[in-house]
Design a protein around this motif. Structure first.
Motif, PDB file in Angstrom:
ATOM      1  N   GLU A  60       0.839  -1.068  -0.066  1.00 35.16           N
ATOM      2  CA  GLU A  60      -0.108   0.057   0.060  1.00 35.16           C
ATOM      3  C   GLU A  60       0.882   1.120   0.100  1.00 35.16           C
ATOM      4  OE1 GLU A  60      -2.651  -0.492   3.422  1.00 35.16           O
ATOM      5  OE2 GLU A  60      -4.048  -1.533   2.480  1.00 35.16           O
ATOM      6  N   ARG A  61       2.056   1.247   0.581  1.00 36.13           N
ATOM      7  CA  ARG A  61       2.946   2.525   0.663  1.00 36.13           C
ATOM      8  C   ARG A  61       4.131   2.457  -0.284  1.00 36.13           C
ATOM      9  NH1 ARG A  61       0.238   0.611   4.885  1.00 36.13           N
ATOM     10  NH2 ARG A  61      -0.677   2.486   6.427  1.00 36.13           N
ATOM     11  N   LYS A  62       4.257   1.319  -1.139  1.00 35.98           N
ATOM     12  CA  LYS A  62       5.227   1.015  -2.033  1.00 35.98           C
ATOM     13  C   LYS A  62       6.559   1.248  -1.374  1.00 35.98           C
ATOM     14  CE  LYS A  62       2.391   2.533  -6.146  1.00 35.98           C
ATOM     15  NZ  LYS A  62       0.980   2.834  -5.465  1.00 35.98           N
ATOM     16  N   LEU A  63       6.820   0.371  -0.495  1.00 34.87           N
ATOM     17  CA  LEU A  63       7.863   0.617   0.359  1.00 34.87           C
ATOM     18  C   LEU A  63       9.050  -0.460  -0.044  1.00 34.87           C
ATOM     19  CD1 LEU A  63       6.512   1.050   3.927  1.00 34.87           C
ATOM     20  CD2 LEU A  63       7.167   2.790   2.443  1.00 34.87           C
ATOM     21  N   GLY A  64       8.736  -1.431  -0.740  1.00 30.44           N
ATOM     22  CA  GLY A  64       9.749  -2.620  -1.029  1.00 30.44           C
ATOM     23  C   GLY A  64       9.200  -3.670  -1.245  1.00 30.44           C
ATOM     24  N   HIS A  65       9.990  -4.837  -0.857  1.00 29.50           N
ATOM     25  CA  HIS A  65       9.701  -6.205  -1.124  1.00 29.50           C
ATOM     26  C   HIS A  65       9.450  -6.854   0.260  1.00 29.50           C
ATOM     27  CE1 HIS A  65      11.342  -5.419  -5.088  1.00 29.50           C
ATOM     28  NE2 HIS A  65      12.480  -4.764  -4.631  1.00 29.50           N
ATOM     29  N   VAL A  66       8.579  -8.164   0.283  1.00 28.20           N
ATOM     30  CA  VAL A  66       8.473  -8.948   1.378  1.00 28.20           C
ATOM     31  C   VAL A  66       8.414 -10.200   0.735  1.00 28.20           C
ATOM     32  CG1 VAL A  66       6.868  -9.652   3.262  1.00 28.20           C
ATOM     33  CG2 VAL A  66       6.740  -7.447   2.481  1.00 28.20           C
ATOM     34  N   SER A  88      13.893  -2.759   1.397  1.00 26.32           N
ATOM     35  CA  SER A  88      13.316  -1.640   0.863  1.00 26.32           C
ATOM     36  C   SER A  88      13.700  -1.373  -0.667  1.00 26.32           C
ATOM     37  CB  SER A  88      13.779  -0.315   1.960  1.00 26.32           C
ATOM     38  OG  SER A  88      14.890  -0.132   1.654  1.00 26.32           O
ATOM     39  N   TYR A  89      12.642  -0.777  -1.195  1.00 24.31           N
ATOM     40  CA  TYR A  89      13.140  -0.321  -2.709  1.00 24.31           C
ATOM     41  C   TYR A  89      14.286   0.619  -2.629  1.00 24.31           C
ATOM     42  CZ  TYR A  89       8.479  -1.985  -4.412  1.00 24.31           C
ATOM     43  OH  TYR A  89       7.608  -2.690  -4.593  1.00 24.31           O
ATOM     44  N   ILE A  90      14.788   1.285  -1.647  1.00 24.48           N
ATOM     45  CA  ILE A  90      15.813   2.159  -1.656  1.00 24.48           C
ATOM     46  C   ILE A  90      17.187   1.466  -1.524  1.00 24.48           C
ATOM     47  CG2 ILE A  90      16.941   3.938  -0.114  1.00 24.48           C
ATOM     48  CD1 ILE A  90      14.212   4.814   0.712  1.00 24.48           C
ATOM     49  N   LYS A  91      17.020   0.457  -0.671  1.00 21.56           N
ATOM     50  CA  LYS A  91      18.185  -0.545  -0.619  1.00 21.56           C
ATOM     51  C   LYS A  91      18.355  -1.450  -1.994  1.00 21.56           C
ATOM     52  CE  LYS A  91      20.134  -3.676   2.950  1.00 21.56           C
ATOM     53  NZ  LYS A  91      20.074  -4.194   4.026  1.00 21.56           N
ATOM     54  N   GLN A  92      17.102  -1.946  -2.642  1.00 21.75           N
ATOM     55  CA  GLN A  92      17.199  -2.788  -3.716  1.00 21.75           C
ATOM     56  C   GLN A  92      15.933  -2.808  -4.378  1.00 21.75           C
ATOM     57  OE1 GLN A  92      18.877  -6.601  -2.885  1.00 21.75           O
ATOM     58  NE2 GLN A  92      18.124  -7.432  -4.686  1.00 21.75           N
ATOM     59  N   PRO A  93      15.886  -1.824  -5.618  1.00 19.65           N
ATOM     60  CA  PRO A  93      14.748  -1.901  -6.259  1.00 19.65           C
ATOM     61  C   PRO A  93      14.089  -3.035  -6.842  1.00 19.65           C
ATOM     62  CG  PRO A  93      16.347  -0.012  -6.929  1.00 19.65           C
ATOM     63  CD  PRO A  93      17.138  -1.124  -5.887  1.00 19.65           C
ATOM     64  N   GLU A  94      14.945  -3.983  -7.158  1.00 19.77           N
ATOM     65  CA  GLU A  94      14.468  -5.273  -7.723  1.00 19.77           C
ATOM     66  C   GLU A  94      15.322  -6.594  -7.053  1.00 19.77           C
ATOM     67  OE1 GLU A  94      14.349  -5.868 -11.954  1.00 19.77           O
ATOM     68  OE2 GLU A  94      14.144  -3.941 -12.308  1.00 19.77           O
ATOM     69  N   ASN A 103      22.207  -8.689  -1.300  1.00 18.43           N
ATOM     70  CA  ASN A 103      21.971  -7.513  -0.243  1.00 18.43           C
ATOM     71  C   ASN A 103      21.099  -8.286   1.070  1.00 18.43           C
ATOM     72  OD1 ASN A 103      23.212  -5.312  -1.409  1.00 18.43           O
ATOM     73  ND2 ASN A 103      21.388  -5.164  -2.564  1.00 18.43           N
ATOM     74  N   PRO A 104      21.275  -7.989   2.325  1.00 11.40           N
ATOM     75  CA  PRO A 104      20.703  -8.504   3.528  1.00 11.40           C
ATOM     76  C   PRO A 104      19.442  -7.730   3.678  1.00 11.40           C
ATOM     77  CG  PRO A 104      22.415  -7.030   4.368  1.00 11.40           C
ATOM     78  CD  PRO A 104      22.682  -7.293   2.849  1.00 11.40           C
ATOM     79  N   PRO A 105      18.405  -8.397   4.151  1.00 13.15           N
ATOM     80  CA  PRO A 105      17.191  -7.593   4.275  1.00 13.15           C
ATOM     81  C   PRO A 105      17.186  -6.373   5.533  1.00 13.15           C
ATOM     82  CG  PRO A 105      17.082  -9.892   5.651  1.00 13.15           C
ATOM     83  CD  PRO A 105      18.446  -9.762   4.799  1.00 13.15           C
ATOM     84  N   ASP A 106      16.403  -5.575   5.289  1.00 13.37           N
ATOM     85  CA  ASP A 106      16.119  -4.471   6.318  1.00 13.37           C
ATOM     86  C   ASP A 106      15.431  -5.288   7.687  1.00 13.37           C
ATOM     87  OD1 ASP A 106      16.915  -2.109   4.930  1.00 13.37           O
ATOM     88  OD2 ASP A 106      15.113  -2.646   3.517  1.00 13.37           O
TER      89      ASP A 106
END
Length: 186
Positions: A60-66, A88-94, A103-106
């Motif tokens: 809903e907030r377009k924050l990243g991937h789960v 997060s999309y900031i850390k890894q867009p795809e 990359n490790p998860p947030d």
């Protein structure tokens, strides 16, 4: 439970998991050992509930991937498959489409499937390594109906059945009543 008696290199682990006989299995590389990921339907139901609530909030907030337990990550030179993770999309867009995400998860959610000494030992290693790379960790303890929250540089916070967990700095505004994540018995 470790699946071998000797220690492996990360390269040896990567070769092991690519063997055809391991295609349908999920493994982690923890402290030089290859560990088949334990689970059961009860643990899976808890992880699915947390993941679905988190996914709705994040999308809903377009924050990243789960991701779920099949989404592996490289963490401090090791390979982990958290039951639920957010990046997060900031850390890894795809997301990476093959193997373990570089990359490790947030945020990593680990649901304990037993209180066996070997599982608790590998969990301690994982929490330490997650924290070393800046990952927040939620350790869900179904038997105790509580969640331990590990945040880099902060003391552990324990949320019991009547408490409300929040997403902290990683997922501001996300809340979850601890009692609601444990399937009702009967």
């Amino acid at each position: 439970m470790a699946v071998q008696e000797r220690l492996y290199t990360v390269e040896g682990f990567d070769q092991f998991v690519m063997l055809p006989e391991n295609a349908e299995k999920l493994f982690e590389y923890i402290g030089g050992e290859i560990v088949e990921v334990p689970s059961n339907p009860y643990v899976s139901a808890i992880a699915m509930l947390i993941g679905s609530l988190m996914l709705v909030f994040v999308r809903e907030r377009k924050l990243g991937h789960v991701t779920g337990e099949a989404g592996g990550y490289r963490v401090a030179g090791e390979r982990y498959a958290p039951d639920v993770a957010f990046i997060s999309y900031i850390k890894q867009p795809e997301l990476f489409k093959q193997g373990y995400n570089p990359n490790p998860p947030d945020l990593a959610v680990e649901v304990i499937s037993s209180d066996r000494a070997d599982e608790l030992h590998t969990l301690r290693i994982k929490v330490t390594n997650y924290l070393s790379v800046g990952t927040v960790v939620w350790v869900v303890k179904p038997e105790d109906k509580q969640i331990e929250v590990y945040t880099p540089g902060q003391p552990v916070k324990i949320h019991r059945e009547n408490d409300t967990l929040d997403g902290g700095a990683v997922l501001p505004g996300f809340t979850l009543k601890v009692a609601e994540i444990f399937p009702q018995e009967g």
